[in-house]
Design a protein around this motif. Structure first.
Motif, PDB file in Angstrom:
ATOM      1  N   PHE A 170       0.783  -1.226   0.098  1.00 24.45           N
ATOM      2  CA  PHE A 170       0.120   0.121   0.146  1.00 24.45           C
ATOM      3  C   PHE A 170       0.980   1.222  -0.157  1.00 24.45           C
ATOM      4  O   PHE A 170       0.339   2.345   0.125  1.00 24.45           O
ATOM      5  N   GLU A 195       4.128   6.385  -3.680  1.00 26.22           N
ATOM      6  CA  GLU A 195       5.622   6.919  -4.020  1.00 26.22           C
ATOM      7  C   GLU A 195       5.686   8.429  -3.508  1.00 26.22           C
ATOM      8  O   GLU A 195       4.920   9.170  -3.387  1.00 26.22           O
ATOM      9  N   PHE A 243      -5.434  12.466 -11.228  1.00 26.48           N
ATOM     10  CA  PHE A 243      -4.659  11.388 -10.692  1.00 26.48           C
ATOM     11  C   PHE A 243      -3.839  10.717 -11.695  1.00 26.48           C
ATOM     12  O   PHE A 243      -4.178  10.629 -12.870  1.00 26.48           O
TER      13      PHE A 243
HETATM   14  C1  UGA Z   1      -1.144   5.041  -4.770  1.00 28.33           C
HETATM   15  C2  UGA Z   1      -1.840   4.890  -3.369  1.00 28.33           C
HETATM   16  O1  UGA Z   1      -1.955   5.988  -2.411  1.00 28.33           O
HETATM   17  C3  UGA Z   1      -0.942   3.802  -2.403  1.00 28.33           C
HETATM   18  O2  UGA Z   1      -1.626   3.331  -1.433  1.00 28.33           O
HETATM   19  C4  UGA Z   1      -1.013   2.384  -3.615  1.00 28.33           C
HETATM   20  O3  UGA Z   1      -0.246   1.473  -2.968  1.00 28.33           O
HETATM   21  C5  UGA Z   1      -0.165   2.896  -4.738  1.00 28.33           C
HETATM   22  O4  UGA Z   1      -1.062   4.021  -5.411  1.00 28.33           O
HETATM   23  C6  UGA Z   1      -0.227   1.939  -5.868  1.00 28.33           C
HETATM   24  O5  UGA Z   1      -0.930   0.905  -5.638  1.00 28.33           O
HETATM   25  O6  UGA Z   1       0.288   2.101  -6.672  1.00 28.33           O
HETATM   26  P1  UGA Z   1       0.704   6.713  -5.512  1.00 28.33           P
HETATM   27  O7  UGA Z   1       0.055   6.280  -6.817  1.00 28.33           O
HETATM   28  O8  UGA Z   1       2.261   6.498  -5.399  1.00 28.33           O
HETATM   29  O9  UGA Z   1       0.118   5.593  -4.421  1.00 28.33           O
HETATM   30  O10 UGA Z   1       0.408   8.256  -5.041  1.00 28.33           O
HETATM   31  P2  UGA Z   1      -0.701   8.966  -4.515  1.00 28.33           P
HETATM   32  O11 UGA Z   1      -0.371   9.802  -3.541  1.00 28.33           O
HETATM   33  O12 UGA Z   1      -1.966   7.991  -4.003  1.00 28.33           O
HETATM   34  O13 UGA Z   1      -1.446   9.891  -5.723  1.00 28.33           O
HETATM   35  C7  UGA Z   1      -1.845   9.214  -6.881  1.00 28.33           C
HETATM   36  C8  UGA Z   1      -2.142  10.477  -7.715  1.00 28.33           C
HETATM   37  O14 UGA Z   1      -3.308  11.295  -7.242  1.00 28.33           O
HETATM   38  C9  UGA Z   1      -1.040  11.459  -7.968  1.00 28.33           C
HETATM   39  O15 UGA Z   1      -1.137  11.834  -9.035  1.00 28.33           O
HETATM   40  C10 UGA Z   1      -1.640  12.672  -6.853  1.00 28.33           C
HETATM   41  O16 UGA Z   1      -1.143  13.952  -7.052  1.00 28.33           O
HETATM   42  C11 UGA Z   1      -2.949  12.564  -6.942  1.00 28.33           C
HETATM   43  N1  UGA Z   1      -3.476  13.171  -5.960  1.00 28.33           N
HETATM   44  C12 UGA Z   1      -3.745  12.516  -4.728  1.00 28.33           C
HETATM   45  C13 UGA Z   1      -4.423  14.322  -6.166  1.00 28.33           C
HETATM   46  O17 UGA Z   1      -4.513  14.835  -7.002  1.00 28.33           O
HETATM   47  N2  UGA Z   1      -5.131  14.767  -5.069  1.00 28.33           N
HETATM   48  C14 UGA Z   1      -5.084  14.160  -3.666  1.00 28.33           C
HETATM   49  O18 UGA Z   1      -5.523  14.986  -2.683  1.00 28.33           O
HETATM   50  C15 UGA Z   1      -4.379  13.104  -3.542  1.00 28.33           C
END
Ligand code: UGA
Ligand code: NAD
Length: 474
Positions: free
Chosen positions: A166, A169, A272
């Motif tokens: 989980f 990055e 995302f």
């Molecule tokens: C995500 C999950 O958070 C992890 O728990 C999971 O293990 C992982 O995917 C996976 O399976 O690969 P990650 O993709 O590394 O992690 O990063 P996040 O922090 O979740 O962000 C994902 C995307 O959503 C990014 O582009 C981020 O900028 C965007 N985001 C996130 C938003 O636009 N707003 C937010 O409030 C949060």
């Protein structure tokens, strides 16, 4: 007790995960193996800045453990043979052809791992699914392991566990050291306890959850789907705010105070990115259809649809503000990774937005603190301006699609018509807009898709400001 662990796949998950495991379990040997020689060479680099993955805190851990109980190599077969526990941590991208193309996970790397394990494992081996997998993949792995009896060592036996990762990055080390939970799915108590014992070295007992294999596999897909859904939900309301005069930051704060909703993951943005959200939801969509649940499939597919729409919407806004044409215009792009604190560009919203801007004829000047020029060129499939200039054929081919890569100094802003902030790197919040404005063409714009720039500084400098979920600020 487990003494020797092999992890197949030295990527964003395998590398950091095994580094933390090695740091916390000094009596166990961790061999991280990969077929990608370049990647393994980088993991073994003396210069820690050259590790293949940028992740805060990772370098120090690798330095502490590498060569002691943590090893990176291409010796897949040897390490499989020595291991009593094997993590499968290989890529599981969306299928690009055949049945389920565009949605289902491509399991060819998983299958090849299962075949390798089956052929080379020597005794009882616990096989752990670390990769994110469609629910019931464990069944397929088991079948492959059991069916190749003729090839394998007759004494080898297997147990299969699911232990999804989980980590996010940019915060991988923090997430691994202090996880919200660790999930172990399986049916064999001894195997579950063996993996539990590894985590128990640093994770509090109450955070280690056990379940059956299918629940564990499905929980991982579900967690990512719920997280991505929150991003699409807040982005849909962000668009609403822009046309109504509401401010997405105030709306996020107000709803986040409700303990049932919670305050995390409510930042509006360009959409995302990352290698997993889209692929995991599409996989869920595929599985829902496969199991005869089209309404469930449509519900989750709309999350991905909104995400793409949001990225195209941003392009239209930039175009409209710049008088409906981008040809002959120069736009500065701040940030190319899919989020801050990572060099990963997979599915970064910056790719689609920049491609849209290039197609409209804009010239782009791109900065990112961790993404290389080579990586940007790979994502675009278009070489940078200076390479095109040297080659008449390239010059002709990409006449209207021009980009350059730049460091962030004062001259970054020379003759720019607009600056678009696409990744929330800290350094972008302390830009001196007064100085920047003097270098830019008038009327200059700043488009902040992450709500991190100093808005007041922008406005006081005479530039126009547009923020996601806010709209124009005068
Ligand atoms: C995500 C999950 O958070 C992890 O728990 C999971 O293990 C992982 O995917 C996976 O399976 O690969 P990650 O993709 O590394 O992690 O990063 P996040 O922090 O979740 O962000 C994902 C995307 O959503 C990014 O582009 C981020 O900028 C965007 N985001 C996130 C938003 O636009 N707003 C937010 O409030 C949060
Ligand atoms: P990655 O592409 O960075 O790394 C996978 C590695 O596996 C590659 O280096 C590849 O060369 C290697 N590989 C593939 N087949 C192999 C084989 N048969 N033998 C040896 N090496 C082999 O992928 P990743 O981002 O680490 O993701 C791995 C899995 O973890 C995926 O299922 C992903 O969905 C999941 N996951 C990723 C993240 C993340 O933040 N990236 C977080 C949680 C879960």
């Amino acid at each position: 007790m487990i003494k020797n662990v092999c992890c197949i796949g030295a990527g964003y998950v395998g590398g950091p995960t095994m580094s933390v495991f090695a740091d916390k379990c000094k009596d166990v040997i961790f061999n991280v193996v990969d077929v990608n020689e370049e990647r393994i060479k980088a993991w073994n680099s003396d210069d820690l800045a050259k590790l293949p993955i940028y992740e805060p805190g990772l370098g120090e851990i690798v330095k502490r453990c590498r060569g002691k109980n943590l090893f990176f190599s291409c010796e897949v077969y040897k390490c499989i043979a020595e291991a009593d526990m094997i993590f499968i941590s290989v890529n599981t991208p969306t299928k690009t052809k055949g049945v389920g193309a565009g949605k289902a996970s491509d399991l060819k790397w998983i299958e090849s791992c299962a075949r390798q394990i089956s052929a080379y494992a020597t005794a009882h081996t616990i096989v752990v699914e670390k990769s994110t997998l469609p629910v019931r993949t464990g069944e397929v792995i088991k079948e492959i392991l059991d069916s190749s009896k003729s090839l394998r060592n007759k004494n080898s036996t297997f147990d299969i566990l699911s232990n999804p990762e989980f980590l996010a990055e940019g915060t991988a080390i923090e997430n691994l050291l202090n996880p919200d939970r660790v999930l172990i799915g399986g049916s064999n108590k001894d195997a579950i306890n063996a993996l539990h014992a590894i985590y128990k070295n640093w994770v509090p007992e109450e955070k280690i959850i056990h379940s059956n294999l299918w629940s564990s596999e499905l929980s991982k897909l579900t967690a990512n789907a719920f997280l991505a859904q929150r991003v699409s939900s807040i982005n849909s309301i962000g668009a609403f705010c822009e046309v109504t005069g509401a401010d997405i930051r105030e709306v996020s704060r107000a709803i986040g105070k409700d303990s049932r909703i919670g305050s995390k993951f409510l930042n509006a943005g360009p959409g995302f990115g990352g290698s997993c959200f889209k692929k995991d939801i599409l996989n869920l969509v595929y599985l829902a259809n496969h199991f005869g649940l089209p309404e469930v499939a449509n519900f989750w597919e709309s999350v991905v649809h909104l995400n793409s729409w949001n990225q195209d919407r941003l392009t239209h806004i930039i175009l409209e503000k710049l008088f409906g044409t981008l040809s002959e215009k120069k736009i500065g792009i701040l940030g190319f990774s899919f989020k801050a604190n990572t060099n990963d560009t997979r599915e970064s919203p910056a790719i689609q937005i920049c491609k849209n801007l290039l197609s409209e004829g804009a010239t782009l000047k791109i900065h990112d603190p961790k993404v290389s020029k080579k990586q940007v060129a790979l994502e675009f499939g278009i070489p940078p301006i200076e390479e095109c200039k040297k080659n008449e054929e390239l010059n002709k081919k990409f006449k209207y699609k021009k980009w350059e890569y730049s460091i962030l100094k004062d001259d970054f802003f020379d003759n720019l018509d607009a600056v678009v902030v696409l990744t929330e790197w800290d350094i972008y919040s302390s830009i001196n807009w007064e100085k920047a404005a003097k270098k830019m063409r008038s009327p200059g714009w700043v488009f902040d898709t992450r709500l991190i720039v100093d808005e007041e500084g922008v406005i006081n400098s005479g530039l126009s400001f547009w923020g996601i979920g806010i709209g124009n600020l005068k």
